[in-house]
Design a protein around this motif. Structure first.
Motif, PDB file in Angstrom:
ATOM      1  N   ARG A  45       2.845   1.237  -0.889  1.00  0.00           N
ATOM      2  CA  ARG A  45       1.541   1.897  -0.893  1.00  0.00           C
ATOM      3  C   ARG A  45       1.251   2.556  -2.237  1.00  0.00           C
ATOM      4  N   ALA A  46       2.282   3.132  -2.849  1.00  0.00           N
ATOM      5  CA  ALA A  46       2.100   3.749  -4.160  1.00  0.00           C
ATOM      6  C   ALA A  46       1.757   2.693  -5.213  1.00  0.00           C
ATOM      7  N   ALA A  80      -6.319   1.818  -8.298  1.00  0.00           N
ATOM      8  CA  ALA A  80      -6.889   2.864  -9.149  1.00  0.00           C
ATOM      9  C   ALA A  80      -7.238   2.289 -10.520  1.00  0.00           C
ATOM     10  N   ASP A 130      -1.742   1.584  -4.623  1.00  0.00           N
ATOM     11  CA  ASP A 130      -2.671   2.630  -5.077  1.00  0.00           C
ATOM     12  C   ASP A 130      -2.842   2.590  -6.592  1.00  0.00           C
ATOM     13  N   ARG A 183      -7.725  -2.606  -0.058  1.00  0.00           N
ATOM     14  CA  ARG A 183      -6.525  -1.927   0.412  1.00  0.00           C
ATOM     15  C   ARG A 183      -6.174  -2.383   1.832  1.00  0.00           C
ATOM     16  N   GLU A 187     -11.503   0.065  -0.967  1.00  0.00           N
ATOM     17  CA  GLU A 187     -10.877   0.368   0.326  1.00  0.00           C
ATOM     18  C   GLU A 187     -10.726  -0.892   1.171  1.00  0.00           C
TER      19      GLU A 187
END
Length: 233
Positions: free
Chosen positions: A217-218, A225, A221, A94, A91
């Motif tokens: 953002r995708a 991930a 992610d 991110r 996080e």
């Protein structure tokens, strides 16, 4: 008759502006029209001095571009260092990536010169270190950490620079807005043979009116991930 040395001394004495002023005005020129606008003559005009006075601070345009980039990255680094750390390094990565992304979207030229010369761009190197520090909180090998940081920075810069590209002429001129422009392309895709282009037909509705920031953002992610899985967390 003044000698070359005496002329240089006078020019240096006229350079009453500071390095901070040189970098601030350089960034302003870059923001206005990109790298082509950043010339020593244009900079000297803004600072109110002769072109030779700029050489008191930098030796070339390349050096000036690197220093101006690092000047902006310094502010990005400050924003990142003010972010409170969480219990989850993913996080935190991110948050760092999003902060850098926003800065490059606002200043498209920034991505071109980011980390081009870390001898001059000390703030960029520190930012790279801060991102890397988060990967050291994960169970990864040095190679995996290197690849992880490279992937994150690549997603950030690639996505931001793509988003910041100059729009097509009809959008730039106001003849159509962005959504209408995308819709026109979507309509041409719908006319393609679905047997030959099954994937395109499957994602047409997603493409039509999509948000570029959502795409970033995708992508981020997906990258994070994969990093979480690699680290076993």
């Amino acid at each position: 008759m003044a000698t070359p040395r005496s002329r240089r001394v006078r020019e240096r004495q006229r350079a009453s502006h500071s390095m901070e002023a040189v970098l601030t005005e350089s960034v302003a020129l870059l923001d206005e029209a990109g790298a082509p606008a950043l010339t020593f003559r244009a900079l000297a005009n803004r600072l109110g001095g002769g072109v030779a006075s700029i050489y008191w601070y930098v030796s070339s345009k390349d050096e000036l571009l690197d220093l101006a980039t690092d000047h902006v990255v310094g502010a990005v680094l400050t924003d990142i260092e003010r972010q409170p750390a969480s219990q989850d390094p993913i996080e935190d990565l991110r948050a760092m990536a999003t902060t850098l992304f926003d800065a490059i979207v606002q200043r498209p030229w920034l991505g071109t010169y980011f980390m081009r010369n870390t001898d001059l761009q000390t703030n960029a190197l520190r930012l790279y270190e801060r991102i890397g520090e988060q990967t050291r909180r994960l169970d990864l090998t040095p190679r995996q950490r290197f690849h992880a940081v490279s992937a994150i920075v690549g997603v950030v810069i690639g996505s931001a620079m793509d988003l910041a590209q100059e729009p097509p002429p009809e959008v730039r001129d106001g003849a159509v807005d962005r959504d209408e422009y995308l819709h026109r392309w979507a309509q041409t895709w719908r006319e393609l043979d679905p047997v030959e282009f099954p994937f395109v037909h499957e994602i047409i509705d997603e493409f039509d009116g999509h948000d570029d920031a959502d795409q970033f953002r995708a992508a981020l992610d997906l990258t994070l991930a994969g990093l979480r899985l690699q680290a076993g967390r």
